[in-house]
Design an enzyme around this catalytic site. Structure first.
Site, PDB file in Angstrom:
ATOM      1  N   CYS A 186      47.450  56.521 -29.931  1.00 33.02           N
ATOM      2  CA  CYS A 186      47.913  57.173 -28.703  1.00 33.02           C
ATOM      3  C   CYS A 186      47.075  56.851 -27.481  1.00 33.02           C
ATOM      4  O   CYS A 186      47.617  56.642 -26.388  1.00 33.02           O
ATOM      5  CB  CYS A 186      48.013  58.681 -28.902  1.00 33.02           C
ATOM      6  N   ASP A 222      55.554  60.908 -23.567  1.00 30.24           N
ATOM      7  CA  ASP A 222      54.766  60.907 -24.803  1.00 30.24           C
ATOM      8  C   ASP A 222      54.998  59.579 -25.522  1.00 30.24           C
ATOM      9  O   ASP A 222      55.754  59.491 -26.477  1.00 30.24           O
ATOM     10  CB  ASP A 222      55.202  62.089 -25.670  1.00 30.24           C
ATOM     11  N   HIS A 270      45.383  64.172 -29.091  1.00 33.68           N
ATOM     12  CA  HIS A 270      46.603  63.409 -28.799  1.00 33.68           C
ATOM     13  C   HIS A 270      46.777  63.287 -27.291  1.00 33.68           C
ATOM     14  O   HIS A 270      46.853  64.292 -26.581  1.00 33.68           O
ATOM     15  CB  HIS A 270      47.831  64.074 -29.418  1.00 33.68           C
TER      16      HIS A 270
END
Length: 326
Positions: free
Chosen positions: A105, A159, A142
């Site tokens: 991520c 995202d 995250h």
């Protein structure tokens, strides 16, 4: 609601409808900037297969997120092999763009943020806690983004680093629901710990849409995916989180190989030697991969080409982990 505590730079002086990109000052290295001026934009857009408009519009944001999410896979080879992972933009660009590898991520988000900043979008970093329905509190590791387009004053959750979509942005609004190619996602706002602050709970549900795409009438339950706060994060914060994820012995990313690839019709997930293919209707198949077939699966399914040295080392580490200690 507005979560813009920072300004990522002055708006470009060129016509906002022009196809030319803003030209940030290379001497501006404020901690809230995303190094967009260092990005080879043409190479990045070619890597993700995006040939749409280059204005900071909401329509372009939709196209960019879809292209990035489907164009660059998720993988954690560097962590499994115990290798250093620089998060400066040139290093990320070398791995994900020039060498056509994937990332986790922090790499995805920093690359995407740089591209959006270069194109003139307003970008704010955020950080969340992955839960996937687990009741315990997990570390905030995250990375994700809140983005504002030039032609729309709403904040949008982007995202791109989760490995499983969504294929487009979601408005940062309580109850917001999207369905991209049958993949459903929604946001819910809940009180934070001890009633202090607000948390946003991102939920997903595999399965076909109900009547009129009503999220409350989906035949499958929603799954808590991750929570996050609206506190602005900076590249240095991601460097701290990445160090934990990539080096802490309790992190799953240092124990075994993970890879994910998201497409409109299927999500592919590799956990060590277990390959799971999930469809938008919620059906899935599971396949156990022979060690000697790993290279072919990574290349064919995920578009990840490892070196023979990397494959050998992954195999050796798996064997060592399986050997009982005396």
């Amino acid at each position: 609601m507005n979560i813009r505590p920072i300004d990522t730079g002055d708006a470009p002086t060129t016509d906002p409808t022009s196809t030319s990109t803003p030209d940030p000052s290379p001497t501006d290295h404020r901690p809230d900037r995303w190094s967009g001026e260092l990005l080879d934009l043409d190479a990045y857009l070619a890597r993700i297969g995006y040939d749409g408009p280059r204005e900071p519009t909401l329509a372009a944001l939709y196209g960019l997120q879809r292209a990035h999410t489907t164009g660059i896979p998720f993988e954690n080879v560097h962590a499994v092999l115990g290798r250093d992972l620089p998060l400066d933009l040139p290093s990320i660009e070398a791995r994900l763009v020039r060498d056509r590898r994937g990332g986790y991520c922090f790499e995805h988000v920093l690359l995407f943020a740089a591209a959006l900043e270069r194109l003139g979008f307003h970008v704010t970093g955020m950080i969340g806690r992955v839960s996937l329905g687990a009741p315990k509190v997990l570390p905030a590791t995250h990375a994700l983004l809140a983005v504002t387009a030039r032609d729309d004053d709403r904040e949008w959750l982007c995202d791109v680093g989760f490995g499983a979509g969504p294929l487009g942005p979601i408005e940062l609004a309580d109850g917001a629901h999207v369905a991209y190619d049958g993949w459903h996602h929604r946001l819910e706002r809940r009180p934070g710990a001890h009633g202090i602050g607000q948390w946003w709970l991102h939920q997903t549900a595999p399965g076909p849409s109900g009547p009129d795409n009503d999220p409350e009438r989906l035949p499958t339950p929603w799954i808590d995916r991750h929570t996050f706060t609206l506190t602005a994060q900076y590249p240095i914060d991601y460097a701290v989180g990445s160090h934990y994820v990539g080096t802490n012995p309790r992190s799953p990313f240092v124990r075994r190989l993970f890879a994910q690839r998201m497409t409109p019709t299927a999500h592919y997930s590799l956990d060590d030697l277990t390959l799971v293919t999930t469809r938008p209707d919620g059906t899935s198949t599971t396949q156990e991969i022979a060690p000697e077939a790993l290279d072919g699966i990574l290349r064919k399914v995920f578009g990840i080409g490892l070196t023979q040295e990397e494959l050998h080392e992954i195999t050796a580490r798996r064997a060592a982990a399986a050997t009982p200690r005396t």
